[in-house]
Design a protein around this motif. Structure first.
Motif, PDB file in Angstrom:
ATOM      1  N   LEU A  61       2.473  -8.915  14.357  1.00  0.00           N
ATOM      2  CA  LEU A  61       1.759  -7.718  14.744  1.00  0.00           C
ATOM      3  C   LEU A  61       2.800  -6.350  14.915  1.00  0.00           C
ATOM      4  CD1 LEU A  61      -0.890  -6.062  15.340  1.00  0.00           C
ATOM      5  CD2 LEU A  61      -0.772  -7.124  17.592  1.00  0.00           C
ATOM      6  N   VAL A  62       2.435  -5.341  14.521  1.00  0.00           N
ATOM      7  CA  VAL A  62       3.224  -4.091  14.609  1.00  0.00           C
ATOM      8  C   VAL A  62       2.264  -3.155  15.223  1.00  0.00           C
ATOM      9  CG1 VAL A  62       4.796  -2.375  14.013  1.00  0.00           C
ATOM     10  CG2 VAL A  62       5.102  -4.723  13.027  1.00  0.00           C
ATOM     11  N   GLY A  82       4.617  -7.609   5.720  1.00  0.00           N
ATOM     12  CA  GLY A  82       3.607  -8.946   5.767  1.00  0.00           C
ATOM     13  C   GLY A  82       3.055  -8.924   7.318  1.00  0.00           C
ATOM     14  N   ALA A  83       3.339  -7.772   8.219  1.00  0.00           N
ATOM     15  CA  ALA A  83       2.540  -7.852   9.368  1.00  0.00           C
ATOM     16  C   ALA A  83       1.297  -7.096   9.217  1.00  0.00           C
ATOM     17  CB  ALA A  83       3.511  -6.868  10.647  1.00  0.00           C
ATOM     18  N   ALA A  84       0.458  -7.622  10.424  1.00  0.00           N
ATOM     19  CA  ALA A  84      -0.740  -6.800  10.649  1.00  0.00           C
ATOM     20  C   ALA A  84      -0.267  -5.702  11.647  1.00  0.00           C
ATOM     21  CB  ALA A  84      -1.847  -7.654  11.432  1.00  0.00           C
ATOM     22  N   VAL A  85      -0.967  -4.327  11.284  1.00  0.00           N
ATOM     23  CA  VAL A  85      -0.464  -3.116  11.977  1.00  0.00           C
ATOM     24  C   VAL A  85      -1.710  -2.382  12.435  1.00  0.00           C
ATOM     25  CG1 VAL A  85       0.783  -1.064  11.301  1.00  0.00           C
ATOM     26  CG2 VAL A  85       1.006  -2.951  10.215  1.00  0.00           C
ATOM     27  N   ARG A 101      -2.126   3.125  -1.014  1.00  0.00           N
ATOM     28  CA  ARG A 101      -0.852   2.398  -1.598  1.00  0.00           C
ATOM     29  C   ARG A 101      -1.057   0.941  -1.302  1.00  0.00           C
ATOM     30  NH1 ARG A 101       4.383   5.606   0.894  1.00  0.00           N
ATOM     31  NH2 ARG A 101       3.878   7.831  -0.022  1.00  0.00           N
ATOM     32  N   PRO A 102      -0.434   0.062  -1.909  1.00  0.00           N
ATOM     33  CA  PRO A 102      -0.384  -1.398  -1.576  1.00  0.00           C
ATOM     34  C   PRO A 102      -0.101  -1.691  -0.136  1.00  0.00           C
ATOM     35  CG  PRO A 102       0.489  -0.990  -3.775  1.00  0.00           C
ATOM     36  CD  PRO A 102       0.414   0.238  -3.066  1.00  0.00           C
ATOM     37  N   GLY A 103      -0.853  -2.469   0.620  1.00  0.00           N
ATOM     38  CA  GLY A 103      -0.445  -3.019   1.905  1.00  0.00           C
ATOM     39  C   GLY A 103      -1.234  -2.132   2.835  1.00  0.00           C
ATOM     40  N   ASP A 104      -1.901  -1.056   2.294  1.00  0.00           N
ATOM     41  CA  ASP A 104      -2.678  -0.254   3.486  1.00  0.00           C
ATOM     42  C   ASP A 104      -4.056  -1.047   3.974  1.00  0.00           C
ATOM     43  OD1 ASP A 104      -1.196   1.826   3.018  1.00  0.00           O
ATOM     44  OD2 ASP A 104      -2.605   3.151   2.005  1.00  0.00           O
ATOM     45  N   GLU A 105      -4.302  -2.000   3.234  1.00  0.00           N
ATOM     46  CA  GLU A 105      -5.310  -2.962   3.772  1.00  0.00           C
ATOM     47  C   GLU A 105      -5.115  -3.614   5.055  1.00  0.00           C
ATOM     48  OE1 GLU A 105      -2.858  -5.395   0.967  1.00  0.00           O
ATOM     49  OE2 GLU A 105      -3.913  -3.303   0.914  1.00  0.00           O
ATOM     50  N   ARG A 106      -3.685  -3.936   5.419  1.00  0.00           N
ATOM     51  CA  ARG A 106      -3.345  -4.395   6.415  1.00  0.00           C
ATOM     52  C   ARG A 106      -2.941  -3.536   7.714  1.00  0.00           C
ATOM     53  NH1 ARG A 106      -1.340  -9.531   5.466  1.00  0.00           N
ATOM     54  NH2 ARG A 106      -0.090  -9.545   7.145  1.00  0.00           N
ATOM     55  N   LEU A 268      -5.324  -8.824  13.808  1.00  0.00           N
ATOM     56  CA  LEU A 268      -4.618 -10.292  13.428  1.00  0.00           C
ATOM     57  C   LEU A 268      -5.428 -11.189  12.559  1.00  0.00           C
ATOM     58  CD1 LEU A 268      -2.763 -10.733  16.569  1.00  0.00           C
ATOM     59  CD2 LEU A 268      -1.574 -10.548  14.587  1.00  0.00           C
ATOM     60  N   ASP A 269      -6.834 -11.065  12.888  1.00  0.00           N
ATOM     61  CA  ASP A 269      -7.761 -11.936  12.275  1.00  0.00           C
ATOM     62  C   ASP A 269      -8.155 -11.236  10.963  1.00  0.00           C
ATOM     63  OD1 ASP A 269      -8.165 -13.798  14.362  1.00  0.00           O
ATOM     64  OD2 ASP A 269     -10.049 -12.815  15.153  1.00  0.00           O
ATOM     65  N   ALA A 270      -8.205 -10.221  10.813  1.00  0.00           N
ATOM     66  CA  ALA A 270      -8.325  -9.628   9.365  1.00  0.00           C
ATOM     67  C   ALA A 270      -7.258  -9.738   8.436  1.00  0.00           C
ATOM     68  CB  ALA A 270      -8.863  -7.936   9.356  1.00  0.00           C
ATOM     69  N   ALA A 271      -6.128  -9.654   9.042  1.00  0.00           N
ATOM     70  CA  ALA A 271      -4.773  -9.723   8.194  1.00  0.00           C
ATOM     71  C   ALA A 271      -4.418 -11.109   7.742  1.00  0.00           C
ATOM     72  CB  ALA A 271      -3.665  -9.124   8.838  1.00  0.00           C
ATOM     73  N   ALA A 272      -4.919 -11.973   8.540  1.00  0.00           N
ATOM     74  CA  ALA A 272      -4.812 -13.348   8.174  1.00  0.00           C
ATOM     75  C   ALA A 272      -6.129 -13.682   7.101  1.00  0.00           C
ATOM     76  CB  ALA A 272      -4.953 -14.568   9.331  1.00  0.00           C
ATOM     77  N   GLY A 273      -6.750 -12.991   6.642  1.00  0.00           N
ATOM     78  CA  GLY A 273      -7.918 -13.301   5.668  1.00  0.00           C
ATOM     79  C   GLY A 273      -9.286 -13.493   6.507  1.00  0.00           C
ATOM     80  N   GLY A 274      -9.340 -13.314   7.483  1.00  0.00           N
ATOM     81  CA  GLY A 274     -10.662 -13.592   8.369  1.00  0.00           C
ATOM     82  C   GLY A 274     -11.688 -12.228   8.062  1.00  0.00           C
ATOM     83  N   PRO A 275     -12.991 -12.512   8.363  1.00  0.00           N
ATOM     84  CA  PRO A 275     -13.664 -11.292   8.341  1.00  0.00           C
ATOM     85  C   PRO A 275     -13.398  -9.880   9.155  1.00  0.00           C
ATOM     86  CG  PRO A 275     -14.753 -12.816   9.684  1.00  0.00           C
ATOM     87  CD  PRO A 275     -13.569 -13.469   9.119  1.00  0.00           C
TER      88      PRO A 275
END
Length: 311
Positions: A61-62, A82-85, A101-106, A268-275
């Motif tokens: 997490l950043v 690869g961090a959640a932000v 941009r790619p990665g903005d979803e994190r 963190l949950d969202a970045a890991a693929g959770g809802p």
């Protein structure tokens, strides 16, 4: 244990550090800031830049608490690692910089008051809101308007830095384009380029309206609240010093540290693929908010009035 990197160790970074230090299963592995005002505790690595910190620590997490512009660049590089932000608002003042941009979803914007009691349920099933009233009344003295906050180009105005929590929540609940804006920006004290007060009436498509009254030279008790007039006649009030009571009892409001910890866990949950938690504010949603703010400032009448004490 989840490893956290804090980018920016100034006034806002210190608030995050306090919240992170009491968070279960989170450990602050490092702080990145060329001139930290908050000294890291023993065992926490210190870096002058986020780039070597990302490479050395590989955080999960950043949390980015840097000034606008710098914040967006740091957040995107952290997401690419690869961090959640979590990035502090407003992240940037130019809406065009938010082209996806790619990665903005994190990346999620740090609106921790949106995790206040019952607001998750409200955002999960938004009611039909006809009118919203955003009220901010605080006092910011000369010391606050220093460094990057002194110029509009690097900080934005009261709507970017102060009333943004309530305005963001209102606009999340009220879809539509801006049809018309009537606004006034008042400069009294001359402490910086940003204003002492702004009032605005924002008309959205579908007949929805948002009224904003935000001031930073208020002499009374501080408040930042949002009133929602629903289509069926009900009125909801989000209360607190900074919305932290949500729709619940102000006497039982959670602390801002508690709200931040809820936000970290959700990211963190969202970045890991959770809802995705309904209270999380995606970076992609920030563009509409900044476009509305830009429209308000663009159409506003500017008033340079003498402060009553100097009259």
């Amino acid at each position: 244990m989840t490893r956290v990197l804090l980018v920016g160790a100034g006034e806002v970074g210190a608030k995050h550090l306090a919240a992170l230090s009491e968070a279960d299963h989170l450990t602050v592995a490092g702080i990145a800031d060329p001139a930290p005002r908050t000294e890291p505790a023993p065992g926490i690595a210190s870096f002058a830049s986020w780039r070597p910190a990302l490479a050395a620590l590989k955080p999960d997490l950043v949390v980015v608490a840097a000034p606008p512009g710098t914040a967006l660049t740091a957040a995107r590089e952290a997401a690419a690692s690869g961090a959640a932000v979590i990035v502090e608002k407003p992240a940037v003042t130019d809406p065009a910089a938010l082209t996806p941009r790619p990665g903005d979803e994190r990346i999620f914007v740090g609106f921790q008051p949106h995790f206040a009691p019952l607001l998750g349920e409200l955002l999960a099933q938004p009611p039909a809101v006809e009118r919203a009233e955003v009220r901010l009344a605080v006092r910011r003295d000369p010391a606050y308007f220093r460094d990057w906050r002194r110029t509009y180009a690097t900080a934005g105005g009261v709507l970017h830095q102060q009333a943004i929590h309530g305005l963001a929540l209102a606009l999340r609940l009220m879809p539509g384009d801006v049809d018309n804006v009537t606004a006034a920006v008042v400069h009294r004290r001359g402490l910086a380029e940003t204003e002492d007060r702004i009032t605005a009436d924002i008309e959205l498509s579908g007949g929805r309206r948002v009224h904003v009254d935000a001031q930073v030279d208020h002499e009374g008790p501080p408040a930042h609240e949002l009133a929602l007039q629903l289509a069926e006649g009900q009125r909801l009030c989000v209360r607190g010093r900074n919305l932290e009571a949500g729709l619940g009892d102000p006497a039982a409001a959670p602390t801002h540290e508690q709200l931040r910890r809820l936000m970290y866990a959700a990211a963190l949950d969202a970045a890991a693929g959770g809802p995705t938690h309904p209270s999380l504010f995606p970076l992609s949603a920030l563009r509409r908010l900044l476009e509305v703010i830009d429209r308000v400032y663009r159409d506003a009448t500017r008033v340079h009035a003498a402060h009553p004490a100097a009259a």
